[in-house]
Design a protein around this motif. Structure first.
Motif, PDB file in Angstrom:
ATOM      1  N   VAL B  18     -13.024 -33.574  40.681  1.00  0.00           N
ATOM      2  CA  VAL B  18     -13.461 -34.896  40.212  1.00  0.00           C
ATOM      3  C   VAL B  18     -14.790 -35.274  40.865  1.00  0.00           C
ATOM      4  N   ALA B  19     -14.871 -35.055  42.185  1.00  0.00           N
ATOM      5  CA  ALA B  19     -16.090 -35.430  42.893  1.00  0.00           C
ATOM      6  C   ALA B  19     -17.296 -34.693  42.331  1.00  0.00           C
ATOM      7  N   TYR B  20     -17.124 -33.393  42.103  1.00  0.00           N
ATOM      8  CA  TYR B  20     -18.248 -32.629  41.551  1.00  0.00           C
ATOM      9  C   TYR B  20     -18.639 -33.135  40.175  1.00  0.00           C
ATOM     10  N   SER B  21     -17.624 -33.381  39.332  1.00  0.00           N
ATOM     11  CA  SER B  21     -18.011 -33.807  37.980  1.00  0.00           C
ATOM     12  C   SER B  21     -18.670 -35.183  38.024  1.00  0.00           C
ATOM     13  N   LEU B  22     -18.182 -36.047  38.899  1.00  0.00           N
ATOM     14  CA  LEU B  22     -18.834 -37.352  39.018  1.00  0.00           C
ATOM     15  C   LEU B  22     -20.274 -37.193  39.488  1.00  0.00           C
ATOM     16  N   LEU B  23     -20.471 -36.334  40.474  1.00  0.00           N
ATOM     17  CA  LEU B  23     -21.828 -36.137  40.977  1.00  0.00           C
ATOM     18  C   LEU B  23     -22.746 -35.590  39.902  1.00  0.00           C
ATOM     19  N   ILE B  24     -22.242 -34.628  39.147  1.00  0.00           N
ATOM     20  CA  ILE B  24     -23.076 -34.049  38.101  1.00  0.00           C
ATOM     21  C   ILE B  24     -23.395 -35.091  37.042  1.00  0.00           C
ATOM     22  N   LEU B  25     -22.393 -35.888  36.699  1.00  0.00           N
ATOM     23  CA  LEU B  25     -22.619 -36.951  35.727  1.00  0.00           C
ATOM     24  C   LEU B  25     -23.693 -37.918  36.230  1.00  0.00           C
ATOM     25  N   MET B  26     -23.555 -38.350  37.482  1.00  0.00           N
ATOM     26  CA  MET B  26     -24.535 -39.283  38.036  1.00  0.00           C
ATOM     27  C   MET B  26     -25.928 -38.648  38.061  1.00  0.00           C
TER      28      MET B  26
ATOM     29  N   GLN C 105     -18.291 -35.617  50.707  1.00  0.00           N
ATOM     30  CA  GLN C 105     -17.104 -34.763  50.520  1.00  0.00           C
ATOM     31  C   GLN C 105     -17.423 -33.286  50.731  1.00  0.00           C
ATOM     32  N   ARG C 106     -18.230 -32.966  51.674  1.00  0.00           N
ATOM     33  CA  ARG C 106     -18.634 -31.583  51.946  1.00  0.00           C
ATOM     34  C   ARG C 106     -18.941 -30.855  50.632  1.00  0.00           C
ATOM     35  N   ILE C 107     -19.998 -31.330  50.035  1.00  0.00           N
ATOM     36  CA  ILE C 107     -20.383 -30.855  48.707  1.00  0.00           C
ATOM     37  C   ILE C 107     -21.346 -29.691  48.832  1.00  0.00           C
ATOM     38  N   LYS C 108     -21.127 -28.669  48.002  1.00  0.00           N
ATOM     39  CA  LYS C 108     -22.122 -27.594  47.948  1.00  0.00           C
ATOM     40  C   LYS C 108     -23.327 -28.115  47.175  1.00  0.00           C
ATOM     41  N   GLY C 109     -24.499 -27.737  47.619  1.00  0.00           N
ATOM     42  CA  GLY C 109     -25.701 -28.201  46.923  1.00  0.00           C
ATOM     43  C   GLY C 109     -25.971 -29.679  47.167  1.00  0.00           C
TER      44      GLY C 109
END
Lengths: 430, 282, 379
Positions: B18-26, C105-109
Motif C-alpha cells: 500500500v505504501a509503495y502504491s501510495l507513493l507512486i500515485l503521489m 517506511q524504509r522505502i527503496k528508492g
C-alpha cells in the motif's frame, strides 16, 4: 515595401538638406543626429508591425541613431503604464513614450510638470492646420500642447459575422433595447449573444452602453459634472449594462479570454456580437485574413450612431529626456503625413491628420475608410477606459465599481460608488 | 504464536505494498505539471493554444518554441546570471563574517539586535518598496544590476548571518583559543581557523541565495529598467499578457527553471539542509 | 582571545550590516508608515509632482480601506489572504506529514521519491504560476483530466474565475470576528508566557474573561471605530467569503511547498531515536500508535516552524497570484497585488496603507516566534 520606404527616406533626406539650406527653423541638420533614442510603448504582438514600420522609417531618416524600442506587453497598456511610472519616478524617463491622448496624459503627467510643452513643434511643423481642432483641444491645457497624436481609434464599434447573422435571421441591433430583444432568440439557438473577454473589456463594454444610453451630451456631462449621477438616466445605464451582461458569456469564461479570443468567438459563430475598439478590425483583417464587410461586419455600438467615441495614441516629450534632439526628430516623424500613413494602415487605425491618404484603398481598407468618413462628420467624444475622458486615478479604480456592480447587481449601489470615485479622484468636473 | 507472526508478516507486506502504491500515485500527481509543461512547450503555436487537446503529445515536435524563446530571453537569462553571481558571492561573504562575529565574539547588545536583524527576512517587501525605490534612485543605483545586487545582499543579510552563526556555534571555542594563543587576532582566527572549516556553510548559503535570488520577482519588476530585467519579469509578462501561444510561456518556464533545478538535483542534500536552516531551528 | 582591540574590530565588522539593515528595513518601514498616514496621491493631480508636500491625515487611509465602497477590493483581498493561509497551511501540513510518514517506511528508492516531492520548491513562484495558469484553463488541463484518464465527463469548474463562495459573512460581522481574533490571540500569547512563568490558572482565566468582556462589549470599537462608520456603504456588497476560485492558487502553492514540509517532518522523524520507537513497539504499540503517541508529539516544534515559515509566505504571497491570475482578476486578488495596482492609479498613500496592513499581519505571527525562539535559546 522597404524599397518604397527607402526612396521615401532619401526623399526626406534631400528635403531636409534643402530646407536646411534655406535656413528654415528646422535647421537641426538631420544627419547630425546620433546617439540613442529610447521609445516606450505597449505595442507588441499583432500591433507590433505598425510600430516597426515607423521605426524603419526613422532608421532610414536617421541612420546614426540607435533606436531602442522598449515594449511592455499587456492589453490596453495597463502594465506598460505601471512600468513607465516607476521609470519616471526613478528619474529615468525614456526619450518619448506612448500615452493615450487626453486626461491620461494631462491628469497624470502634465499636472505633475513632467512634460515639455510641444507648442514650438506644432508651430514649426504647421500642425495647427492639419490636426482637427477638437483633437488639439484634447491634447492641450492653457499652458501648452503636450503630445503628438499618431492615430485615431474608435471605441464604440460592434462587430459581427455577416454570414452568421443572415443564417440566424436576425437584424443587427441599433439600440440596446433591440439587442436585448434579439438576445433570447440567439440564446435559444445556442449562440452567445455577446462575447466578452478579460476584465478591461468589460469596462470597455460599459462605456459603449453608457454612451448608447446617455447620448453624447450626457456622456460629456459625466466628466463636466452636468449629468446627474443619481438620476434616472444614469441608473438606467447600470440597469441596461446588467441586462447586457446577462446576454453574454460574462461570469462564464470571459475572464480567461483575451480580447482576440472574444473576437474569435464571433468569427467562428459561437457568439453573435462583440463590442471592441476598432483595433479589432486590424486583428481580423491582418491576422485572420478576413475581408472587411464580408468576413466581418461592423456598426456603431447600439445607440451610438453619429457619435465617435475616440481614443488616440500619442507620444510626448518628458522633461529630462536623455536624448531630446532625437526625441524631437521622432515626434516630427510621428506627426508627419508620411509617418501617419505608414503607421495607421498597419495598426488598423485612421490618421489623426486630416490630410491623410485615407481614400487610398492600397493603404486603408473598407473599414478604415468608413471610420475616416465618420470621423469627419460625427460628434467626437473621448473614451473613458482608454484614457481620454478621466484621469488615471478614476480609471485605475473604475474596475472596482464595475466589480461592485456585477457582485451586487444593484444599480443604485454602483451609482453611489461611481459618485464616490468621482469625488476622490476629482475626475468629474467638481 | 507462529500463525500470529505470519499474520503480522502478511499485514506488514500488505502495508508496504500500500505504501509503495501510495507513493507512486503521489509521485505521479506531483509530476503532472512537468508532463504538461514539456508536452506543451514542444507543440507548435496553434496546437499549443488548444485547451481541449492539452494532454495529447505533440503531433510533431516543435523545437522552435525553444529557439524563439531563447532568442527573446537570452539577455534576461544573462541578467539573472550576472545578478545571482554577484549577489550570492557578496552575501555569502558578508554572512560568513557576521556569523563569525555573532557566534564567537560576545558583542554587547547582540541579543538585542540579532532578533531585529532576523525580522528583516520576514517582512513583506511591499512594505519597503516605495522608499527603497526612491532611495535607489537617490544614490544613482536605480535601473541596473548593481543596484539589484545591493538590494539582494542587504535583504539576504539576515538569513546568511543566521545560517553561518548556527554553523559556527558548533566549532569548539578551544580551537579558536588555541589560535589566539598562537598570536592570531580577529582576522587571523577567521582566515586560519574558521574560514577553512566553512565550506559546508558556504555551500548551504550559496544554494539558498542562488535559488532565492534567481526566483525573486518583486524587486526584479520594480527596480531595474527593461534592459536589465531578470528572467522572472518577462516570464510573468508572456504568461500574464495575451498569450494564446502557450508553447512559448511553457518553454520560457523551462528555461527559467533549469538553473535552480540543476542546483537542486545535483546538490539535493545540501539544498535540504539549506531549507532546514531557513527554519531557524536548523 | 577576547582582548579589547579585537572586540572592537569584531563590532566594526558587523556594523555595516547593522547600518544597512537599519536603513533598508526599519527606516524604510518608518517611511512607508509615514506615507500611509499622509495624503500623498490622495489628490491625484499632484501625485507625481516632484517635491510635493505631504500632509498628515491620521488614519484616514486605513479608514477608507476598511469602509469605503470603492475600496471593497481591499477587503476582498484581505479575506482571501485569510482563507488562503488557513487552507494552504492545512493542506501543506497534512500532505507533508503524509508524505514524510510514507517515506519513513524504509522505502527503496527513497531518494527518488524525495526528489520528486521536493523539486517544485526550487522553482520560482512565477514559473509555478505560469504552469498552473495553463493547467487550470476552463476547457483544458485538470478539467479534462478525468475524461482523458477514465473517460468521464469533463469538469466545468472555473478555476480562476469562479464566483462560487462558501463561508459567507457580512463585513460588519467580519469586523467583530477580527476583534475576537485579536482578543483570542492576545489571550493565547498571555497563556503561553504565563505558563513559562508558572502563573496560576486563576490569573490566566481572569485575563481571558476580561479580554472577552472587553471585546464583546465593543470596547475596541470605542478606541478606533472604522467598522462602525456611518458613511459605511458596504451593506450592498455581500460577497465576502471563501471564493472557490482561490482553490486553484491553493493547489499550486501546495504543490510547490508541501515537499518542504515533508522534508522538515522527515528530518524530525529521523531525529527521534530508533530505541525510543523500538521500546514503544516492545510495549505492544502498533506502528500506528508509535506515530500517534511517540512521534507526533515530538514533531510539534517542527510543525510550529513549518506553520511560521509557510504562514509568513502565504500572508505576503503575490507573485504566484500575479502569474496565475494577473493584476485585474475580479476575485483572485491579494493585498500584494493591490499594492501594485495602486501604482497604476498613483495612490501612494493608499498603497502604503495596504503594505502596512500586510506588515502588521505578518508581525503578529513573526514577532512572538522570534521572541520565544531567542528566549529558549538563551536559557
Amino acid at each position: 515595401m522597404s524599397k518604397r520606404l527607402l526612396s521615401l527616406g532619401s526623399f526626406l533626406f534631400i528635403l531636409a538638406i534643402v530646407v536646411g539650406a534655406l535656413g528654415a527653423p528646422t535647421a537641426r541638420a538631420q544627419d547630425d543626429l546620433s546617439g540613442q533614442l529610447e521609445i516606450f510603448s505597449w505595442w507588441s504582438g499583432d500591433e507590433g508591425p505598425a510600430l516597426e514600420a515607423l521605426i524603419a522609417l526613422f532608421n532610414e531618416q536617421h541612420p546614426n541613431v540607435e533606436l531602442i524600442n522598449a515594449t511592455v506587453a499587456g492589453g490596453s497598456g495597463v502594465n506598460a503604464r505601471a512600468v513607465l511610472k516607476t521609470r519616471m519616478e526613478g528619474g529615468e524617463p525614456p526619450d518619448s513614450f506612448q500615452v493615450h491622448a487626453g486626461q491620461e496624459l494631462i491628469g497624470t503627467w502634465v499636472v505633475a510638470d513632467r512634460m515639455e510643452d510641444l507648442s514650438f513643434l506644432y508651430e514649426e511643423q504647421g500642425w495647427y492646420d492639419v490636426f482637427p481642432e477638437g483633437l488639439i483641444d484634447l491634447l492641450s491645457t492653457e499652458d501648452g500642447i503636450w503630445s503628438v497624436p499618431v492615430n485615431i481609434h474608435r471605441s464604440n464599434v460592434m462587430w459581427y459575422n455577416p454570414a452568421k447573422v443572415e443564417e440566424w435571421g436576425i437584424e443587427v441591433p441599433t439600440t440596446w433595447d433591440e439587442f436585448l430583444a434579439v438576445c433570447p432568440t440567439l440564446q435559444d439557438a445556442g449562440v452567445t449573444p455577446l462575447a466578452i473577454g478579460e476584465a478591461w473589456t468589460v469596462n470597455h463594454l460599459w462605456e459603449s452602453v453608457a454612451l448608447g444610453t446617455l447620448g453624447a451630451e450626457g456622456w460629456n456631462g459625466i466628466w463636466s459634472g452636468e449629468t446627474d449621477l443619481a438620476g434616472e438616466d444614469f441608473l438606467k445605464v447600470w440597469d441596461t449594462f446588467g441586462k447586457v451582461l446577462a446576454c453574454s458569456n460574462f461570469g462564464d469564461d470571459n475572464a480567461s479570454l483575451s480580447w482576440q479570443q472574444a473576437i474569435d468567438r464571433v468569427v467562428d459563430g459561437s457568439a453573435a456580437f462583440n463590442v471592441m475598439g476598432d483595433w479589432a478590425a486590424g486583428y481580423m483583417s491582418t491576422t485572420l485574413g478576413l475581408v472587411p464587410g464580408e468576413g466581418f461586419g461592423y456598426v456603431p455600438s447600439p445607440g451610438t450612431a453619429g457619435t465617435f467615441l475616440m481614443l488616440s495614441d500619442s507620444f510626448g516629450l518628458p522633461v529630462g529626456a536623455p536624448n531630446r534632439d532625437n526625441a524631437i526628430a521622432w515626434l516630427t516623424l510621428l506627426g508627419s503625413k508620411e509617418g501617419q500613413d505608414a503607421f495607421n494602415p498597419l495598426k488598423g487605425s485612421i490618421p489623426a491628420r486630416i490630410d491623410g491618404d485615407v481614400t487610398n484603398p492600397d493603404l486603408y481598407n473598407a473599414y478604415l475608410q468608413s471610420a475616416a468618413a465618420d470621423w469627419a462628420v460625427d460628434t467626437i467624444v473621448g473614451s473613458l477606459v482608454h484614457g481620454a475622458a478621466a484621469n488615471e486615478n478614476f480609471n485605475g479604480n473604475f474596475s472596482s465599481v464595475i466589480d461592485l456592480f456585477t457582485a451586487s447587481g444593484d444599480p443604485s449601489a454602483a451609482s453611489a460608488a461611481f459618485v464616490e470615485l468621482c469625488s476622490t479622484s476629482g475626475a468629474c468636473g467638481g | 504464536m507462529k500463525a500470529q507472526m505470519e499474520a503480522r508478516m502478511l499485514t506488514r507486506r500488505l502495508w508496504r505494498l500500500v505504501a509503495y502504491s501510495l507513493l507512486i500515485l503521489m509521485a505521479l500527481i506531483f509530476l503532472i505539471p512537468v508532463y504538461m509543461v514539456i508536452v506543451t512547450s514542444l507543440k507548435n503555436p496553434i496546437e499549443a493554444g488548444q485547451e481541449t487537446t492539452s494532454w495529447n503529445l505533440p503531433t510533431k515536435i516543435y523545437w522552435e518554441s525553444f529557439s524563439s524563446v531563447w532568442k527573446e530571453l537570452a539577455p534576461n537569462l544573462r541578467n539573472s546570471a550576472l545578478l545571482v553571481t554577484g549577489a550570492t558571492t557578496i552575501s555569502a561573504l558578508v554572512g560568513s563574517m557576521n556569523g563569525y562575529v555573532l557566534a564567537k565574539w560576545r558583542i554587547r547588545g547582540a541579543s538585542f539586535f540579532f532578533p531585529l536583524m532576523l525580522f528583516g527576512m520576514f517582512i513583506p517587501y511591499q512594505a519597503i518598496i516605495i522608499p527603497l525605490f526612491k532611495f535607489m534612485d537617490g544614490i544613482n543605483l536605480y535601473g541596473g544590476i548593481p543596484g539589484l545586487v545591493l538590494v539582494h545582499v542587504v535583504y539576504g543579510i539576515p538569513i546568511t548571518t543566521l545560517i553561518f552563526r548556527n554553523f559556527y556555534i558548533d566549532i569548539p571555542n578551544e580551537l579558536l583559543e588555541a589560535g589566539a594563543i598562537d598570536g592570531a587576532g580577529f582576522f587571523g582566527i577567521y582566515t586560519k581557523i574558521v574560514f577553512p572549516l566553512s565550506l559546508p556553510g558556504f555551500v548551504v548559503v550559496v544554494i539558498w541565495q542562488f535559488t532565492q535570488i534567481w526566483n525573486e520577482f518583486l524587486f526584479a519588476v520594480t527596480l531595474v529598467k527593461d534592459k536589465w530585467q531578470p528572467i522572472t519579469v518577462p516570464l510573468a509578462e508572456t504568461a500574464g499578457g495575451i498569450a494564446v501561444k502557450w508553447n512559448q510561456p511553457m518553454a520560457a518556464a523551462i528555461l527559467a527553471a533549469i538553473p535552480t533545478l540543476f542546483v537542486y538535483i545535483v546538490m539535493g542534500r545540501w539544498f535540504i539542509r539549506g531549507l532546514l536552516a531557513g527554519s531557524i531551528k536548523g | 582571545m577576547y582582548n579589547r582591540k579585537d572586540k572592537t574590530i569584531a563590532f566594526l565588522m558587523i556594523l555595516p550590516s547593522l547600518i544597512l539593515l537599519g536603513i533598508f528595513v526599519y527606516f524604510f518601514i518608518a517611511q512607508t508608515a509615514w506615507y500611509s498616514v499622509s495624503d500623498w496621491g490622495v489628490n491625484p493631480a499632484t501625485a507625481l509632482k516632484k517635491g510635493v508636500e505631504k500632509n498628515y491625515v491620521g488614519l484616514d487611509n486605513y479608514h477608507t480601506l476598511i469602509s469605503s465602497a470603492s475600496d471593497y477590493e481591499f477587503r476582498i483581498s484581505f479575506v482571501n489572504t485569510f482563507f488562503f493561509t488557513i487552507f494552504f497551511l492545512a493542506a501543506c501540513l497534512i500532505l507533508g506529514f503524509f508524505l514524510a510518514f510514507l517515506l519513513d517506511q524504509r522505502i527503496k528508492g527513497e531518494a527518488v521519491f524525495r526528489t520528486i516531492f521536493l523539486f517544485p520548491m526550487s522553482l520560482s513562484f512565477i514559473v509555478t504560476g505560469t504552469i498552473w495558469n495553463w493547467l487550470l484553463k476552463p476547457k483544458g488541463g485538470l478539467n479534462i483530466l478525468p475524461e482523458k484518464l477514465f473517460g468521464l465527463d469533463p469538469l466545468k469548474f472555473k478555476w480562476l474565475n469562479s464566483e462560487t463562495k462558501v463561508f459567507k459573512f457580512e463585513w460588519m460581522q467580519g469586523g467583530n470576528l477580527f476583534y475576537l481574533g485579536v482578543a483570542l490571540f492576545a489571550f493565547a500569547l498571555f497563556t503561553y508566557t504565563a505558563q513559562k512563568r508558572h502563573l496560576s490558572w486563576f490569573w490566566i482565566a481572569l485575563v481571558g474573561v476580561g479580554l472577552w468582556l472587553i471585546s464583546s462589549a465593543g470596547f475596541w470599537n470605542k478606541i478606533w471605530l472604522p467598522i462602525d462608520n456611518p458613511k459605511l456603504d458596504i451593506g450592498t456588497y455581500t460577497g465576502y467569503g471563501y471564493n472557490a476560485a482561490l482553490s486553484g492558487v491553493i493547489i499550486a502553492a501546495t504543490w510547490q511547498m508541501a515537499g518542504y514540509v515533508m522534508a522538515l517532518f522527515l528530518a524530525g522523524i529521523r531525529g527521534i531515536s530508533e530505541e525510543l520507537r523500538e521500546a514503544a513497539r516492545v510495549d505492544g504499540c502498533s506502528e500506528w500508535q508509535v506515530y500517534l503517541h511517540i512521534i507526533l508529539p515530538q514533531l510539534r516544534p517542527i510543525a510550529l516552524s513549518a506553520i511560521i515559515i509557510l504562514g509568513h509566505i502565504s500572508l505576503k504571497i503575490f507573485d504566484l497570484v500575479y502569474a496565475m491570475a494577473g493584476i485585474d482578476n475580479r476575485e483572485v486578488k491579494v493585498p500584494g497585488i493591490l499594492m501594485l495596482k495602486g501604482f497604476r492609479s498613483n495612490e501612494w498613500a493608499r498603497s502604503s496603507a495596504v503594505a502596512m496592513v500586510m506588515l502588521f499581519a505578518i508581525s503578529l505571527v513573526i514577532i512572538p516566534y522570534l521572541w520565544s525562539n531567542l528566549r529558549t535559546e538563551k536559557s
